[in-house]
Each structure stands twice: as C-alpha cells, then as structure tokens.
Design a protein around this motif. Structure first.
Motif, PDB file in Angstrom:
ATOM      1  N   GLU A   1       1.707   5.458  10.873  1.00 23.23           N
ATOM      2  CA  GLU A   1       2.275   6.212  11.988  1.00 23.23           C
ATOM      3  C   GLU A   1       3.674   5.714  12.332  1.00 23.23           C
ATOM      4  N   LEU A   2       3.860   4.393  12.409  1.00 20.24           N
ATOM      5  CA  LEU A   2       5.163   3.842  12.747  1.00 20.24           C
ATOM      6  C   LEU A   2       6.210   4.193  11.687  1.00 20.24           C
ATOM      7  N   MET A   3       5.813   4.109  10.423  1.00 21.16           N
ATOM      8  CA  MET A   3       6.755   4.442   9.354  1.00 21.16           C
ATOM      9  C   MET A   3       7.160   5.910   9.440  1.00 21.16           C
ATOM     10  N   GLU A   4       6.194   6.777   9.720  1.00 24.08           N
ATOM     11  CA  GLU A   4       6.498   8.200   9.837  1.00 24.08           C
ATOM     12  C   GLU A   4       7.406   8.463  11.034  1.00 24.08           C
ATOM     13  N   LEU A   5       7.118   7.819  12.161  1.00 18.31           N
ATOM     14  CA  LEU A   5       7.917   8.030  13.363  1.00 18.31           C
ATOM     15  C   LEU A   5       9.358   7.564  13.186  1.00 18.31           C
ATOM     16  N   HIS A   6       9.577   6.596  12.293  1.00 20.27           N
ATOM     17  CA  HIS A   6      10.923   6.071  12.057  1.00 20.27           C
ATOM     18  C   HIS A   6      11.541   6.645  10.784  1.00 20.27           C
ATOM     19  N   GLY A   7      11.013   7.763  10.332  1.00 16.65           N
ATOM     20  CA  GLY A   7      11.617   8.452   9.196  1.00 16.65           C
ATOM     21  C   GLY A   7      11.639   7.655   7.920  1.00 16.65           C
ATOM     22  N   GLY A   8      10.630   6.789   7.727  1.00 15.65           N
ATOM     23  CA  GLY A   8      10.561   5.998   6.495  1.00 15.65           C
ATOM     24  C   GLY A   8      11.500   4.811   6.462  1.00 15.65           C
ATOM     25  N   ARG A   9      12.105   4.465   7.610  1.00 14.19           N
ATOM     26  CA  ARG A   9      13.099   3.379   7.637  1.00 14.19           C
ATOM     27  C   ARG A   9      12.627   2.204   8.505  1.00 14.19           C
ATOM     28  N   TYR A  10      11.392   1.856   8.384  1.00 17.06           N
ATOM     29  CA  TYR A  10      10.829   0.723   9.134  1.00 17.06           C
ATOM     30  C   TYR A  10      10.659  -0.432   8.147  1.00 17.06           C
ATOM     31  N   PRO A  11      11.344  -1.557   8.312  1.00 16.85           N
ATOM     32  CA  PRO A  11      11.233  -2.665   7.356  1.00 16.85           C
ATOM     33  C   PRO A  11       9.787  -3.123   7.201  1.00 16.85           C
ATOM     34  N   LEU A  12       9.352  -3.310   5.966  1.00 10.84           N
ATOM     35  CA  LEU A  12       7.950  -3.623   5.718  1.00 10.84           C
ATOM     36  C   LEU A  12       7.527  -4.949   6.342  1.00 10.84           C
TER      37      LEU A  12
ATOM     38  N   SER B   1       0.220  -6.308   2.592  1.00  4.77           N
ATOM     39  CA  SER B   1       0.288  -5.658   1.279  1.00  4.77           C
ATOM     40  C   SER B   1      -1.062  -5.688   0.579  1.00  4.77           C
ATOM     41  N   ARG B   2      -1.736  -6.831   0.654  1.00  7.34           N
ATOM     42  CA  ARG B   2      -3.033  -6.971  -0.016  1.00  7.34           C
ATOM     43  C   ARG B   2      -4.079  -6.050   0.599  1.00  7.34           C
ATOM     44  N   MET B   3      -4.165  -6.001   1.923  1.00  6.57           N
ATOM     45  CA  MET B   3      -5.145  -5.145   2.597  1.00  6.57           C
ATOM     46  C   MET B   3      -4.834  -3.664   2.407  1.00  6.57           C
ATOM     47  N   PHE B   4      -3.541  -3.320   2.452  1.00  5.28           N
ATOM     48  CA  PHE B   4      -3.138  -1.928   2.279  1.00  5.28           C
ATOM     49  C   PHE B   4      -3.541  -1.430   0.891  1.00  5.28           C
ATOM     50  N   LYS B   5      -3.265  -2.206  -0.121  1.00  8.11           N
ATOM     51  CA  LYS B   5      -3.600  -1.790  -1.486  1.00  8.11           C
ATOM     52  C   LYS B   5      -5.104  -1.716  -1.686  1.00  8.11           C
ATOM     53  N   GLU B   6      -5.832  -2.646  -1.064  1.00 11.68           N
ATOM     54  CA  GLU B   6      -7.293  -2.652  -1.192  1.00 11.68           C
ATOM     55  C   GLU B   6      -7.910  -1.406  -0.560  1.00 11.68           C
ATOM     56  N   LYS B   7      -7.406  -0.992   0.607  1.00 14.72           N
ATOM     57  CA  LYS B   7      -7.996   0.137   1.335  1.00 14.72           C
ATOM     58  C   LYS B   7      -7.432   1.490   0.906  1.00 14.72           C
TER      59      LYS B   7
END
Length: 290
Positions: free
Chosen positions: A242-253, A269-275
């Motif tokens: 949601e945050l990445m979308e709200l910031h137009g893809g410009r939210y530092p990871l 990164s590990r949890m995101f890839k796992e889920k």
C-alpha cells in the motif's frame, strides 16, 4: 442523539466522507486483457452484459450478466473480456474511514463487510446482484457523473447502503463463534492495524484483548487457519504494498521495511519472497510496468 440533532447531522452537516474514487461504465471489446495490478481501495465490478474473467492469485472467476465481484484491497488481479466482449460497472472506494468505529460497534451493528476487510479474512466476494444492489450502484454512479447539489452527501448515503447490502451477503455465511463474531480476534486485528510499524509480541496483543497469549494463539489457528506471526507478516506485507503504491513506486525499500515493522531489510526481503513468491524489487518493478 435527539431526533432534531440526528437530522441536522445527516442533512445539514458540512463533512462528507470523500471515499469514493470513481464509478464508471466500461465497454470492453472481445478478448480485452488488463494486466495484473492491485489497488489500495475496494474494487467492485458489476457485469452488465457479456462475460468477463478476473484472475486473483491464479484463481479465475468468471462473471456473467448481473453478477458482481468485490475485490478486497491489495489483491493482485488481471481481467479478460469474454469472446463477445462485455460491459461492466466499476467502482473503487476506501474503507479506512470506517475503522474509527470500534470492533464492538461494527459487530453489534452487523457491519460484517467492514469487519471482513479489516481482518483480511478473504480476497473477494462474488454474488449475483439483486435489483436493490444494482440500483444502489447505478444511482451512485449517476450522482458522481451529474454532480447535482448535495451529490457528495448522496454518494455517502448510497455508499453506506452498499456497505449494508454487502454486510448482509457476508453475514449469510457467519456461523456462531466465527472470527467475525469473536471480539478478541477483532480487537487483535485492530491493535495490529494501529501498531504494525512497532515491535509487536503475542503477549502485548493478548493483554490488550484481555486473554492469555496461549488463548490468542489458539484463536488465530482455529478461526483464521494461520498462526499469529503469519497473520502479522501478511498484514505488514500488505501495508508495504500500500505504501509503495501511494508513493508511486518511489518508496526506498530500506525505509519501507522499517516503516512496516520488519526488523531489517533482509528480514523484509526474506518474508516477502516467502509469502508472495517473488522478491520485493521484482514485485514492485512488475507493478510499475503494469
């Protein structure tokens, strides 16, 4: 509230919700394909003619005339019009404003759709539209298009009617003791919504709910078919999307990981890839191209 006070609040109050993004009719040609995307809003698609197939997490759902699909926030999906094309009525609206209501208020008023969205129990709701449902969505669209005096207030009233109708649909399948009827699970979900960016333990949430950590863990397993930590991870991933979308893809990871409660970028990164089955950079790059 006294009767005159209630009427003043409804008819003369200055505030409106402003939670409806759009409501439009679309005619899609045969074979029209819309690539995978997601929204931070609830999306409602009512098929008014022909046939359309929407795919959510590789699950195809076909809508015939007078059927509708409600796609919950942050659910990736794509669409394909049928061989003869289709026409749809599409609506996007937000539900965050309703979270000011406490869990017991939502439950006592049988606003099960709002509870369903808040607790991330499902990804979608698919039903056949009643005449009442169809008219509600159609009138809402007309108000947004025509912008006559007090149209915003009319839109708010139609939206709340829509939420009541959706709550009836969700409520049909609620058995006694289900997650939507369990006040401790609702309180736990609310606590996570308010504190997801902080360090959260089962003990903290259990104390807030007034039960033991062991009982809270059992409730998540019994009612949601997942343990507490898995629910928390999914919730934080949804917030990151949601945050990445709200910031137009410009939210530092790196900042995104910390702002959504993950201990480190590596853990995120590990949890995101796992889920999600893909790394955060690849996921967000794909979303930016879609």
């Amino acid at each position: 509230m006294a009767e005159d006070g209630y009427l003043q609040a409804v008819l003369l109050g200055r505030d409106t919700l402003h939670v409806i993004d759009n409501a439009v009719m679309r005619a899609l040609p045969a074979g029209d394909h819309f690539s995978t995307h997601l929204h931070n809003t609830v999306e409602l698609i009512l098929c008014t003619g022909g046939r359309i197939t929407l795919t959510l997490f590789q699950t195809p759902l076909t809508l015939e005339k007078d059927e509708y699909l409600v796609i919950y926030p942050h659910i990736p999906h794509c669409s394909d019009a049928g061989p003869e094309g289709c026409s749809i009525l599409q609506l996007h609206f937000h539900t965050e404003v309703f979270r000011r209501l406490v869990a017991d208020s939502l439950k006592d008023r049988e606003l099960y759709f709002l509870l369903d969205v808040a607790m991330d129990r499902h990804r979608f709701l698919k039903r056949r539209a009643t005449d009442q449902f169809y008219d509600c969505v159609l009138y809402l669209k007309q108000e947004l298009e025509q912008k006559q005096p007090n149209y915003r207030r009319m839109c708010d009233l139609y939206l709340f009617q829509l939420i009541l109708l959706l709550s009836r649909q969700v409520g049909e399948g609620i058995a006694p003791g289900s997650s939507l009827g369990n006040r401790h699970l609702i309180m736990a979900a609310q606590y996570i919504q308010q504190h997801y960016a902080e360090k959260i333990t089962t003990g903290q949430v259990a104390e807030y709910c007034g039960i033991t950590p062991r009982r809270l863990t059992a409730l998540f397993s019994e009612k949601l078919n997942m343990n507490f930590s898995t629910y928390l991870i999914y919730f934080r991933i949804n917030k990151a999307i949601e945050l990445m979308e709200l910031h137009g893809g410009r939210y530092p990871l790196t900042r995104l990981a910390l702002d959504t409660g993950f201990g480190s970028p590596a853990h995120f990164s590990r949890m995101f890839k796992e889920k999600m089955g893909v790394s955060p950079p690849r996921y967000f790059e794909a979303q930016a191209r879609s």
